[in-house]
Scaffold this motif. Structure first.
Motif, PDB file in Angstrom:
ATOM      1  N   GLN A 115      36.994  60.365  62.859  1.00 24.63           N
ATOM      2  CA  GLN A 115      38.401  59.905  63.096  1.00 24.63           C
ATOM      3  C   GLN A 115      39.507  60.806  62.528  1.00 24.63           C
ATOM      4  N   GLN A 116      38.863  61.712  61.654  1.00 24.75           N
ATOM      5  CA  GLN A 116      40.037  62.623  61.129  1.00 24.75           C
ATOM      6  C   GLN A 116      40.236  63.845  61.732  1.00 24.75           C
ATOM      7  N   VAL A 117      39.324  64.070  62.870  1.00 27.33           N
ATOM      8  CA  VAL A 117      39.405  65.338  64.019  1.00 27.33           C
ATOM      9  C   VAL A 117      40.450  65.023  64.818  1.00 27.33           C
ATOM     10  N   LYS A 118      41.597  65.716  65.080  1.00 30.52           N
ATOM     11  CA  LYS A 118      42.684  65.434  65.831  1.00 30.52           C
ATOM     12  C   LYS A 118      42.520  65.884  67.242  1.00 30.52           C
ATOM     13  N   ALA A 119      42.237  67.316  67.123  1.00 33.61           N
ATOM     14  CA  ALA A 119      42.316  68.201  68.563  1.00 33.61           C
ATOM     15  C   ALA A 119      41.102  69.473  68.521  1.00 33.61           C
ATOM     16  N   ILE A 120      41.148  69.885  69.839  1.00 35.65           N
ATOM     17  CA  ILE A 120      40.191  70.901  69.823  1.00 35.65           C
ATOM     18  C   ILE A 120      40.911  71.850  70.752  1.00 35.65           C
ATOM     19  N   SER A 121      41.011  73.378  70.466  1.00 33.70           N
ATOM     20  CA  SER A 121      41.455  74.219  71.424  1.00 33.70           C
ATOM     21  C   SER A 121      40.539  75.198  71.455  1.00 33.70           C
TER      22      SER A 121
ATOM     23  N   ALA B 125      31.263  61.190  73.423  1.00 34.94           N
ATOM     24  CA  ALA B 125      29.969  60.576  73.008  1.00 34.94           C
ATOM     25  C   ALA B 125      29.075  61.911  72.695  1.00 34.94           C
ATOM     26  N   ARG B 126      29.033  62.673  73.509  1.00 38.67           N
ATOM     27  CA  ARG B 126      28.362  64.086  73.237  1.00 38.67           C
ATOM     28  C   ARG B 126      28.669  64.674  72.111  1.00 38.67           C
ATOM     29  N   LEU B 127      29.828  64.985  71.631  1.00 35.24           N
ATOM     30  CA  LEU B 127      29.993  65.374  70.468  1.00 35.24           C
ATOM     31  C   LEU B 127      30.216  64.531  69.246  1.00 35.24           C
ATOM     32  N   GLY B 128      30.324  63.379  69.522  1.00 33.80           N
ATOM     33  CA  GLY B 128      30.110  62.434  68.216  1.00 33.80           C
ATOM     34  C   GLY B 128      31.966  62.360  67.787  1.00 33.80           C
ATOM     35  N   LEU B 129      32.867  62.366  68.669  1.00 33.86           N
ATOM     36  CA  LEU B 129      34.190  62.328  68.154  1.00 33.86           C
ATOM     37  C   LEU B 129      35.090  61.273  68.968  1.00 33.86           C
ATOM     38  N   SER B 130      35.937  60.971  68.818  1.00 34.14           N
ATOM     39  CA  SER B 130      36.891  59.891  69.613  1.00 34.14           C
ATOM     40  C   SER B 130      37.640  60.389  70.760  1.00 34.14           C
ATOM     41  N   THR B 131      37.848  59.476  71.534  1.00 31.92           N
ATOM     42  CA  THR B 131      38.523  59.753  72.886  1.00 31.92           C
ATOM     43  C   THR B 131      40.114  60.010  72.735  1.00 31.92           C
ATOM     44  N   ASP B 132      40.466  59.802  71.381  1.00 30.65           N
ATOM     45  CA  ASP B 132      41.891  60.099  71.329  1.00 30.65           C
ATOM     46  C   ASP B 132      42.044  61.800  70.725  1.00 30.65           C
ATOM     47  N   VAL B 133      40.905  62.495  70.569  1.00 30.33           N
ATOM     48  CA  VAL B 133      41.069  63.960  70.294  1.00 30.33           C
ATOM     49  C   VAL B 133      41.730  64.735  71.199  1.00 30.33           C
ATOM     50  N   VAL B 134      42.855  65.538  70.924  1.00 29.76           N
ATOM     51  CA  VAL B 134      43.585  66.023  72.101  1.00 29.76           C
ATOM     52  C   VAL B 134      42.982  67.435  72.220  1.00 29.76           C
ATOM     53  N   VAL B 135      42.880  67.872  73.657  1.00 29.75           N
ATOM     54  CA  VAL B 135      42.323  69.086  74.103  1.00 29.75           C
ATOM     55  C   VAL B 135      43.537  69.836  74.465  1.00 29.75           C
ATOM     56  N   GLY B 136      43.582  71.044  73.829  1.00 33.08           N
ATOM     57  CA  GLY B 136      44.638  72.024  74.320  1.00 33.08           C
ATOM     58  C   GLY B 136      44.488  73.010  75.395  1.00 33.08           C
TER      59      GLY B 136
ATOM     60  N   CYS C  20      39.793  84.504  65.766  1.00 40.29           N
ATOM     61  CA  CYS C  20      40.125  84.131  67.124  1.00 40.29           C
ATOM     62  C   CYS C  20      39.999  82.490  67.056  1.00 40.29           C
ATOM     63  N   ALA C  21      38.988  82.074  66.435  1.00 42.05           N
ATOM     64  CA  ALA C  21      38.861  80.641  66.367  1.00 42.05           C
ATOM     65  C   ALA C  21      39.782  80.078  65.422  1.00 42.05           C
ATOM     66  N   LEU C  22      40.172  80.509  64.295  1.00 40.60           N
ATOM     67  CA  LEU C  22      41.404  80.208  63.494  1.00 40.60           C
ATOM     68  C   LEU C  22      42.626  80.004  64.285  1.00 40.60           C
ATOM     69  N   GLY C  23      42.882  81.208  65.086  1.00 42.23           N
ATOM     70  CA  GLY C  23      44.054  80.910  66.071  1.00 42.23           C
ATOM     71  C   GLY C  23      44.031  79.685  66.967  1.00 42.23           C
ATOM     72  N   ALA C  24      42.752  79.621  67.542  1.00 39.21           N
ATOM     73  CA  ALA C  24      42.402  78.341  68.573  1.00 39.21           C
ATOM     74  C   ALA C  24      43.023  76.972  67.408  1.00 39.21           C
ATOM     75  N   ALA C  25      42.490  76.922  66.446  1.00 43.52           N
ATOM     76  CA  ALA C  25      42.878  75.929  65.411  1.00 43.52           C
ATOM     77  C   ALA C  25      44.002  75.835  65.310  1.00 43.52           C
ATOM     78  N   MET C  26      44.944  76.742  65.161  1.00 40.20           N
ATOM     79  CA  MET C  26      46.336  76.552  64.783  1.00 40.20           C
ATOM     80  C   MET C  26      47.048  75.835  66.006  1.00 40.20           C
ATOM     81  N   PHE C  27      46.590  76.705  67.428  1.00 39.61           N
ATOM     82  CA  PHE C  27      47.042  75.746  68.401  1.00 39.61           C
ATOM     83  C   PHE C  27      46.750  74.340  68.806  1.00 39.61           C
ATOM     84  N   ALA C  28      45.415  74.240  68.184  1.00 40.08           N
ATOM     85  CA  ALA C  28      44.854  72.586  68.216  1.00 40.08           C
ATOM     86  C   ALA C  28      45.869  71.608  67.216  1.00 40.08           C
ATOM     87  N   ALA C  29      46.112  72.270  66.116  1.00 46.35           N
ATOM     88  CA  ALA C  29      47.181  71.419  65.346  1.00 46.35           C
ATOM     89  C   ALA C  29      48.289  71.380  65.851  1.00 46.35           C
TER      90      ALA C  29
END
Ligand SMILES: Nc1ncnc2c1ncn2[C@@H]1O[C@H](COP(=O)(O)OP(=O)(O)O)[C@@H](O)[C@H]1O
Ligand SMILES: O=C(CO)[C@@H](O)[C@@H](O)COP(=O)(O)O
Length: 572
Positions: free
Chosen positions: A81-87, A259-270, A495-504
């Motif tokens: 539930q604490q995971v908010k977004a993926i980019s 379901a496949r990732l074990g995350l919520s459907t509220d997770v925003v995708v950038g 690069c992954a950190l940059g993606a995480a910054m966009f996700a935030a």
């Protein structure tokens, strides 16, 4: 306050990396790497024909494996539930043919083993002829559709690759509905898209590789493409007009992917972007700094305020696009098609007898042969680096060109080839390695010089990626050659950190990505400063490199070389 976490996914050439980070400060909680299994076996590729294709399942399996692995490693610290977004960032231009539902053709049974139905990796150069035709064709129009991509279209890009695939494969041509970049496909997949027309296209990929520009109201018109080849007639209507910056949302996780990732459907995708563009953000880019992701290739990114760039058009780079890196700024891209790949080529040359003759000697069993191969494979580049570093640099040392995979910048020409000159009986492996290292650094200087010559000042260099982290020798040589300090970023996965910054940012934790950069940036680990005594020697050798380059590039010489090659082929 409840803690929030975000996921950044970075699709490189050989592997995908995921990191799970604390959105408040960028601290990495977990990371995971997945090497593409089909790619690792060399499937669907033919290096001698410059054909490099990747199966979508390599990417999809990697997505699931790395995200789940991160969550598993973070068990007890981070809840779903604490995971908010993926980019996501990816290589590019790495496009694929999809059907009307947006399904990559390679995922359909009839195309499962067809390389033309797979992602055409950035470094695939099978479309050199199509790129040349696009360049010649564009020159016959009043409006210069190449003005925002440096004036030269490359075989590494979207349209050349599309035209090539349409020409060579009738079955793919008949089933292709549209053509999609890797960085646009993954967010579409994660959000459960079912119509190809709904794919959100990133301004980064669209502007740098697909000739999209606000000034053209989108892509060049159908007439531009249908007059190039009737096979392209009507395709623009099945592509896109709208584009999006990466601080915008592509949607939320679909039921299936949650379901496949074990995350919520509220997770925003950038909305996605290219690796080096998100890498520049992860590496805390500042205006007029060149951020270099130095790995297999280099991808160099510079940002500058829109008002200051005004009407300046930089010739011979891989494009300048409003918002491709940071919304509101012009992002400029350049790069070298082979950097670490040039060292990897030399390593393979040296490993040939070990791989091909050692087993025949009967001295070692298969297991031991493989151990020897793995040991040399692992040690050879660092060892060569140590030996090369100890050699004195002279004006007459062996001299090479870095165009092992053609030249990306300045002035893309993927038909160019590398050269090594000044060989003599005293030339050994470290000396050749040194010449290749210098050549890659001279290529890097060529890019910096081009920005400066075209009126874009360069204040400094930021080094990211595998080579920047692993080789102090190469980074010091580069600082001496360019005669500018190079700061190397602390993060292992910039690069992954940059993606995480966009996700935030898409999650709404920050209002703009600059704020995410400031809060989540990890800082720099060291700076390489130019050594004055070496700067002078390299300045002289750089002039020699340019002369060797003009000689090899010389059109007459290349025409005779091509004639010679065709004569030899005819005689065979
Ligand atoms: N110690 C080293 N010194 C210089 N180059 C290296 C070293 N180790 C690996 N490389 C080069 O680094 C490249 C891979 O870079 P990396 O950033 O890890 O991957 P990618 O480009 O796929 O993201 C390879 O081409 C390899 O030749
Ligand atoms: O060219 C681009 C982006 O435009 C990169 O994706 C491409 O250089 C891939 O780089 P690496 O695999 O990280 O060396």
């Amino acid at each position: 306050m409840e803690k929030s976490y975000v996921i950044g996914l970075d699709y490189g050439s050989d592997s995908v990396r995921a990191i799970l980070v604390d959105a408040a400060n960028g601290n990495e909680i977990a990371s995971s790497v997945f090497y593409y299994p089909r790619w690792k076996k060399g499937e669907f590729c033919d290096a001698s024909a410059s054909q490099f294709r990747q199966h979508p399942l390599d990417y999809i399996e990697g997505l699931e494996a790395t995200v789940k692995d991160c969550l598993k490693k973070a068990e007890g610290v981070v809840t779903a539930q604490q995971v908010k977004a993926i980019s996501v960032d990816t290589t590019g231009s790495t496009p694929i043919a999809v059907d009307e539902r947006g399904v990559p053709l390679a995922l359909l049974d009839e195309f499962a083993d067809n390389p033309n139905a797979m992602f055409v990796l950035w470094k695939d150069h099978t479309a050199v002829q199509e790129a040349q035709q696009i360049n010649d064709h564009a020159n016959s129009f009043d409006l210069n559709y190449l003005k925002y991509v440096g004036g030269v279209y490359s075989s590494e890009w979207f349209w050349a690759k599309l035209l090539h695939i349409l020409r060579v494969d009738e079955s793919v041509r008949k089933s292709l509905y549209t053509w999609v970049e890797h960085c646009d496909y993954i967010p579409f997949l994660l959000t459960g898209g079912t119509r190809a027309t709904a794919i959100k296209r990133s301004v980064c990929a669209a502007g740098h590789k697909s000739l999209w520009a606000a000034e053209f109201d989108g892509l060049p018109p159908n007439s531009f493409f249908s007059s190039l080849d009737p096979l392209l007639d009507g395709i623009t209507a099945r592509l896109f007009t709208e584009t999006y910056t990466s601080d915008q949302s592509a949607g939320t996780l679909s039921e299936e992917w949650a379901a496949r990732l074990g995350l919520s459907t509220d997770v925003v995708v950038g909305v996605g972007a290219f690796d080096c563009h998100m890498g520049a953000v992860g590496g805390e880019i500042e205006p007029y700094y060149v951020s270099k992701v130095i790995g297999t290739s280099t991808c160099d990114v510079l940002v500058a305020p829109k008002t200051e760039v005004a009407d300046t058009l930089v010739k011979g780079i891989c494009g300048q696009v409003d918002g491709s890196v940071i919304p509101g700024m012009i992002g400029m891209e350049a790069g070298q098609s082979a950097f670490g790949d040039a060292y990897a080529w030399f390593k393979q040359v040296l490993l040939w007898p070990v791989k091909n003759l050692l087993a025949d000697s009967g001295v070692l069993g298969e297991e031991d042969v493989n151990k020897v191969i793995d040991f040399i494979d692992d040690q050879i580049i660092p060892q060569l680096g140590r030996q090369a570093e100890a050699l004195p640099v002279t004006q007459t040392s062996e001299l090479a060109l870095d165009w092992f995979n053609g030249r990306r910048t300045p002035d893309a020409d993927q038909t160019l080839k590398a050269a090594i000159s000044g060989l003599h009986l005293g030339t050994d492996a470290p000396r050749i390695f040194r010449a290749i290292v210098e050549a890659t650094c001279f290529g890097a200087k060529g890019i910096v010089d081009r920005f400066i010559d075209e009126g874009i000042p360069v204040k400094g260099i930021i080094g990211l990626g595998g080579v920047a982290k692993k080789s102090p020798y190469i980074m010091q040589t580069m600082a001496d050659v360019i005669n500018m300090p190079i700061r190397v970023h602390k993060s292992e996965q910039t690069c992954a950190l940059g993606a995480a910054m966009f996700a935030a940012t898409v999650a709404g934790i920050y209002t703009k990505v600059e704020d995410a950069m400031e809060a989540m940036g990890q800082g720099f680990e060291r700076t390489y400063s130019p050594r004055p005594e070496m700067v002078a020697i390299y300045a002289d050798r750089y002039e020699q490199y340019k002369k060797l380059g003009s000689f090899v590039e010389n059109k007459d010489a290349r025409i005779s070389e091509q004639r010679l090659v065709s004569q030899i082929t005819e005689n065979e």
